[in-house]
Design a protein around this motif. Sequence first.
Motif, PDB file in Angstrom:
ATOM      1  N   SER A   1       0.833  -1.210   0.000  1.00 25.97           N
ATOM      2  CA  SER A   1       0.000   0.000   0.000  1.00 25.97           C
ATOM      3  C   SER A   1       0.864   1.256   0.000  1.00 25.97           C
ATOM      4  CB  SER A   1      -0.926   0.003   1.223  1.00 25.97           C
ATOM      5  OG  SER A   1      -1.870  -1.027   1.142  1.00 25.97           O
ATOM      6  N   LEU A   2       1.905   1.241   0.814  1.00 23.34           N
ATOM      7  CA  LEU A   2       2.813   2.395   0.854  1.00 23.34           C
ATOM      8  C   LEU A   2       3.499   2.589  -0.494  1.00 23.34           C
ATOM      9  CD1 LEU A   2       4.572   1.984   4.334  1.00 23.34           C
ATOM     10  CD2 LEU A   2       2.868   3.706   3.701  1.00 23.34           C
ATOM     11  N   ALA A   3       4.015   1.497  -1.064  1.00 24.73           N
ATOM     12  CA  ALA A   3       4.740   1.592  -2.335  1.00 24.73           C
ATOM     13  C   ALA A   3       3.833   2.012  -3.479  1.00 24.73           C
ATOM     14  CB  ALA A   3       5.396   0.252  -2.657  1.00 24.73           C
ATOM     15  N   ALA A   4       2.550   1.647  -3.403  1.00 27.58           N
ATOM     16  CA  ALA A   4       1.596   2.003  -4.452  1.00 27.58           C
ATOM     17  C   ALA A   4       1.019   3.398  -4.265  1.00 27.58           C
ATOM     18  CB  ALA A   4       0.469   0.970  -4.504  1.00 27.58           C
ATOM     19  N   ASN A   5       1.568   4.145  -3.310  1.00 27.91           N
ATOM     20  CA  ASN A   5       1.186   5.542  -3.091  1.00 27.91           C
ATOM     21  C   ASN A   5      -0.265   5.686  -2.609  1.00 27.91           C
ATOM     22  OD1 ASN A   5       2.028   8.182  -2.945  1.00 27.91           O
ATOM     23  ND2 ASN A   5       1.440   8.692  -5.046  1.00 27.91           N
TER      24      ASN A   5
ATOM     25  N   PRO B   1      -2.986   6.807  -0.115  1.00 31.24           N
ATOM     26  CA  PRO B   1      -2.996   7.819   0.951  1.00 31.24           C
ATOM     27  C   PRO B   1      -2.930   7.158   2.327  1.00 31.24           C
ATOM     28  CG  PRO B   1      -4.632   8.359  -0.709  1.00 31.24           C
ATOM     29  CD  PRO B   1      -4.096   7.004  -1.063  1.00 31.24           C
ATOM     30  N   LEU B   2      -2.144   7.744   3.219  1.00 32.68           N
ATOM     31  CA  LEU B   2      -1.918   7.142   4.536  1.00 32.68           C
ATOM     32  C   LEU B   2      -3.205   6.934   5.302  1.00 32.68           C
ATOM     33  CD1 LEU B   2       1.306   9.066   5.683  1.00 32.68           C
ATOM     34  CD2 LEU B   2       1.143   6.759   4.725  1.00 32.68           C
ATOM     35  N   ASP B   3      -4.155   7.846   5.150  1.00 33.24           N
ATOM     36  CA  ASP B   3      -5.397   7.722   5.902  1.00 33.24           C
ATOM     37  C   ASP B   3      -6.337   6.668   5.322  1.00 33.24           C
ATOM     38  OD1 ASP B   3      -5.824   9.216   3.618  1.00 33.24           O
ATOM     39  OD2 ASP B   3      -7.426  10.410   4.509  1.00 33.24           O
ATOM     40  N   LYS B   4      -5.972   6.081   4.167  1.00 31.66           N
ATOM     41  CA  LYS B   4      -6.832   5.071   3.538  1.00 31.66           C
ATOM     42  C   LYS B   4      -6.231   3.672   3.581  1.00 31.66           C
ATOM     43  CE  LYS B   4      -8.993   8.323   0.306  1.00 31.66           C
ATOM     44  NZ  LYS B   4     -10.277   8.352   1.025  1.00 31.66           N
ATOM     45  N   ILE B   5      -4.969   3.572   3.989  1.00 32.29           N
ATOM     46  CA  ILE B   5      -4.288   2.266   3.955  1.00 32.29           C
ATOM     47  C   ILE B   5      -5.009   1.231   4.805  1.00 32.29           C
ATOM     48  CG2 ILE B   5      -2.194   1.042   4.682  1.00 32.29           C
ATOM     49  CD1 ILE B   5      -0.552   3.372   3.705  1.00 32.29           C
ATOM     50  N   LEU B   6      -5.303   1.577   6.038  1.00 35.21           N
ATOM     51  CA  LEU B   6      -5.956   0.615   6.931  1.00 35.21           C
ATOM     52  C   LEU B   6      -7.316   0.214   6.398  1.00 35.21           C
ATOM     53  CD1 LEU B   6      -5.765  -0.985   9.544  1.00 35.21           C
ATOM     54  CD2 LEU B   6      -6.780   0.978  10.752  1.00 35.21           C
ATOM     55  N   GLY B   7      -8.048   1.174   5.855  1.00 32.25           N
ATOM     56  CA  GLY B   7      -9.365   0.864   5.300  1.00 32.25           C
ATOM     57  C   GLY B   7      -9.292  -0.101   4.134  1.00 32.25           C
TER      58      GLY B   7
END
Length: 456
Positions: free
Chosen positions: A43-47, A49-55
């Motif tokens: 998720s981080l590597a695919a850019n 958004p930080l606030d959407k990763i967990l979702g």
Amino acid sequence: MQELSASYLLCVAAVAVVLLLFMIMKLKIHAFISLIIISFLTSLAANTPLDKILGVMLGGFGSTLASVALLVGIGAMIGKILEVSGGAQVLADTLIEFFGVQRAPFALGLASLIFAFPIFFDAGLIVMLPVILSVAHKLKGSVLTYALPSVGAFSVMHVFLPPHPGPVAAAATIDANVGWVLILGLIIGLPTWYFSSYLFGLYSGKKMYFKAPDLFEDEKIEIKHKPKFLTVIFILLTPVVLIFISAIISSMQKLEIIAKNDICFNVLNLIGQTPIALMITLIICIIVFNKSLGAKNLEKYCEKALPAICSVVLVTGAGGMFGGVLRASGIGDALAGTLANLGIPVILAGFIIAAIIRIAQGSATVALTTTAGLMAPIIAANTSIAEFDKVAIVLAIACGSVVCSHFNDSGFWLVKGLFGLDEKTTLKTWTMLETLIGVIGFVFILIILALFNLVF
């Protein structure tokens, strides 16, 4: 958010899979933990958004559990009851007596093909699981010999044949005749199963010995009155019949043959939904075996069925999480869009695009329906594509959608967990089996299409 190139997304997916292999097979980190870590890093590597990763991660995990946990949990209880009551043994003994010891894998595969016509892959596998394990225990052969013909049967039917959602949706999107998809799917699917699943299962069982897991094993109990063969068949066919009726009603409602607001048909449609059909089957099991096992023992066996499958469910959910992250990253769409512009033949493009999407995000149904959506405008604009060609294209896309099942496919973890395999063996067997289904099926499609064009 900055749009990433297809080549970068491809590298992200490749690195993610390599890291996952390294963590699980070399560092011996549990698959559940490894999948969560890799999903987060992807998720981080695919850019994302930080606030959407967990979702995104929880969305993939939750949607997979919603479809798998109920089926596996209820199915495990049914399997446990059939095992301790002697029902699975009765069916296994009957199959072996009728077909012979040497043909037992073929018998299991044939039964699975019949069960798989209306029932989804995971539900069908759970229904047949106690029978597969009972046959493997009785004959003391490698579980691969008996499992692969069955899992291959459910996979072939799920991918190629209506009323399963993938081929139905693809046929509707491309405007292909569903009836012809069913007929040609059977013509292609049966020999594909024989070569990719039955013969490959026999080969794998000879090369690799794996003892059948004691998934339903309990303390030894003396069974005074084993159920009759027809009783066991009735229990196993109950969900199949209910789901089949539901599929027929849904199809007739879509074609407006029957009214969508008819309460009787809607009730039948409801009880034919897979989780409800399995729950009804479980209730029938409890009623049928209440006299011989007792209510207290039945409650105990249902309770003992769950711990054995908890790890399977959680790891499968984590595999769905990884697949969900890859879908959200747009890896499959980016690659498919690039390939669609290369100008290769439509039927080959459909196969390759579906294969890429399948490898990128895991779900065969998503790969099938997404590819159909991408190919539909191309097919509609090409007036030289005949009706039979459309049917062949739908099945070519279906072939591509099944290849290379790996860590992002919940089916990979389901097969691994239920049959007690390690990751390396699952890649050698299940992944290879799925790839054989896709490649052999595609070859059959090309042959039939060439013969059809030659004659007509």
